[in-house]
Design a protein around this motif. Structure first.
Motif, PDB file in Angstrom:
ATOM      1  N   LYS A  76      12.154  -2.309  -0.736  1.00  0.00           N
ATOM      2  CA  LYS A  76      11.472  -3.420  -1.417  1.00  0.00           C
ATOM      3  C   LYS A  76      11.070  -4.555  -0.474  1.00  0.00           C
ATOM      4  CE  LYS A  76      13.404  -2.732  -6.059  1.00  0.00           C
ATOM      5  NZ  LYS A  76      14.326  -3.259  -7.098  1.00  0.00           N
ATOM      6  N   PRO A  77      11.904  -4.976   0.467  1.00  0.00           N
ATOM      7  CA  PRO A  77      11.497  -6.106   1.314  1.00  0.00           C
ATOM      8  C   PRO A  77      10.650  -5.723   2.538  1.00  0.00           C
ATOM      9  CG  PRO A  77      13.768  -5.528   1.780  1.00  0.00           C
ATOM     10  CD  PRO A  77      13.334  -4.634   0.661  1.00  0.00           C
ATOM     11  N   LYS A  79       7.794  -5.024   5.114  1.00  0.00           N
ATOM     12  CA  LYS A  79       6.469  -5.625   5.249  1.00  0.00           C
ATOM     13  C   LYS A  79       5.553  -4.765   6.122  1.00  0.00           C
ATOM     14  CE  LYS A  79       7.656  -9.438   3.072  1.00  0.00           C
ATOM     15  NZ  LYS A  79       7.093  -9.781   1.744  1.00  0.00           N
ATOM     16  N   SER A  84       1.985  -8.235   4.397  1.00  0.00           N
ATOM     17  CA  SER A  84       2.005  -7.880   2.982  1.00  0.00           C
ATOM     18  C   SER A  84       3.142  -6.898   2.694  1.00  0.00           C
ATOM     19  CB  SER A  84       0.673  -7.246   2.566  1.00  0.00           C
ATOM     20  OG  SER A  84       0.445  -6.045   3.282  1.00  0.00           O
ATOM     21  N   SER A  85       3.477  -6.759   1.443  1.00  0.00           N
ATOM     22  CA  SER A  85       4.540  -5.844   1.050  1.00  0.00           C
ATOM     23  C   SER A  85       4.067  -4.400   1.164  1.00  0.00           C
ATOM     24  CB  SER A  85       4.976  -6.142  -0.384  1.00  0.00           C
ATOM     25  OG  SER A  85       5.880  -5.168  -0.837  1.00  0.00           O
ATOM     26  N   ARG A  86       4.816  -3.585   1.858  1.00  0.00           N
ATOM     27  CA  ARG A  86       4.437  -2.179   2.007  1.00  0.00           C
ATOM     28  C   ARG A  86       4.548  -1.414   0.694  1.00  0.00           C
ATOM     29  NH1 ARG A  86       7.406   0.988   6.699  1.00  0.00           N
ATOM     30  NH2 ARG A  86       6.180   2.665   5.735  1.00  0.00           N
ATOM     31  N   GLY A  88       5.043  -2.957  -2.508  1.00  0.00           N
ATOM     32  CA  GLY A  88       4.960  -3.848  -3.648  1.00  0.00           C
ATOM     33  C   GLY A  88       4.401  -3.193  -4.893  1.00  0.00           C
ATOM     34  N   TYR A  91       7.145  -2.017  -7.484  1.00  0.00           N
ATOM     35  CA  TYR A  91       8.164  -2.893  -8.054  1.00  0.00           C
ATOM     36  C   TYR A  91       8.393  -2.622  -9.542  1.00  0.00           C
ATOM     37  CZ  TYR A  91       8.133  -5.872  -3.838  1.00  0.00           C
ATOM     38  OH  TYR A  91       8.244  -6.362  -2.558  1.00  0.00           O
TER      39      TYR A  91
END
Length: 283
Positions: A76-77, A79, A84-86, A88, A91
């Motif tokens: 989840k964390p 990047k 940007s979130s790899r 995301g 989620y």
């Protein structure tokens, strides 16, 4: 002195309740499944997870079924190079906020397939597809293992507009840190006690037990977990699940003891149902 020691030990034991369960809980669901799949399925799982390097997530290994069971939370964390979130996009795949105070209806919670039950079916289909991209199959297997666990944590399957109980502040017996809430209790403290209560849930179940516990499909399992979510709110409010939640609720020891077998059953069913899906996809 003994009281001070007890308080210190309790603080360490419950310092991270959200992590406590769904490392322990997800791993237990995965271990139950691994103990109950067919031998050919076990071989196929090992072969797929041996390709974990394709995931390009060295911070989050997935080389064993236990590691794979928590991979979807670990990433989840992470990047991308641009910050940007790899991951995301995934989620919302961990839960489905089905209102416990209305008739069961997955449609609003699963719009465009962005919910846990829809993703269980989607990821299982990718795992089953031998022609799928190898990286996608490894990722789908890790997602599938994790999401079946998520579905059997009832606060991932039903709520009452409070983010799966995250906004419902609760005390757990004498333990009452400010941030503790209904969701984290089921994620961590209650589930850890339930899983640790003997006898061990990780074993080879009889064919009759596997048939009983694994009966139904993903929609049936969603409805069942949603009902358990209603029971979780009932227990937290003295039988007034759909009434406004108090500023802070509390679970006393007698209530916790009654909930332990409920939480154990959810983990047990999650493991057997995961085994069923893995056998269908890989056996």
């Amino acid at each position: 002195m003994l009281i001070r020691i007890f308080i210190i030990l309790l603080a360490f034991a419950a310092a991270s309740p959200a992590a406590a369960y769904w490392e322990y809980g997800h791993e237990t669901v995965a271990e139950i499944a691994y103990a109950n799949v067919k031998p050919a399925t076990r071989v196929a799982i090992r072969r797929l997870l041996a390709q974990q390097a394709l995931l390009e997530t060295p911070e989050c290994p997935a080389g064993t079924i236990e590691q794979a069971s928590v991979w979807a939370d670990c990433i989840k964390p992470l990047k991308a190079a641009d910050g940007s979130s790899r991951f995301g996009y995934a989620y919302s795949w961990h839960y489905q906020n089905v209102d416990i105070c209305r008739d069961f209806d997955l449609t609003p919670a699963c719009k465009d397939g962005n919910c846990v039950s829809a993703q269980i079916e989607k990821q299982a289909a990718i795992v089953k597809n031998r022609r799928a991209n190898p990286r996608e199959r490894v990722m789908a297997l890790a997602f599938l293992i994790h999401f079946v666990g998520d579905l059997h944590q009832p606060l991932h399957a039903g709520d009452k507009g409070d983010k799966g109980g995250n906004d419902a502040k609760m005390d757990y017996g004498i333990y009452a840190p400010p941030r503790l809430n209904l969701h984290s209790i089921w994620d961590g403290l209650l589930a850890e006690r339930a899983i640790s209560t003997p006898p061990s849930l990780v074993r080879r179940y009889s064919a009759a037990d596997r048939a009983r516990l694994g009966a139904g499909d993903v929609t049936d399992w969603s409805r069942e977990s949603w009902r358990v979510a209603h029971a979780a709110y009932d227990a937290a409010t003295g039988g007034r699940a759909c009434a406004p939640f108090p500023a802070r609720g509390a679970l006393d020891e007698a209530t916790i003891a009654r909930l332990v077998p409920v939480a154990r059953a959810e983990v047990e069913k999650g493991g057997i149902r995961l085994a069923k899906l893995l056998d269908r996809a890989l056996g």
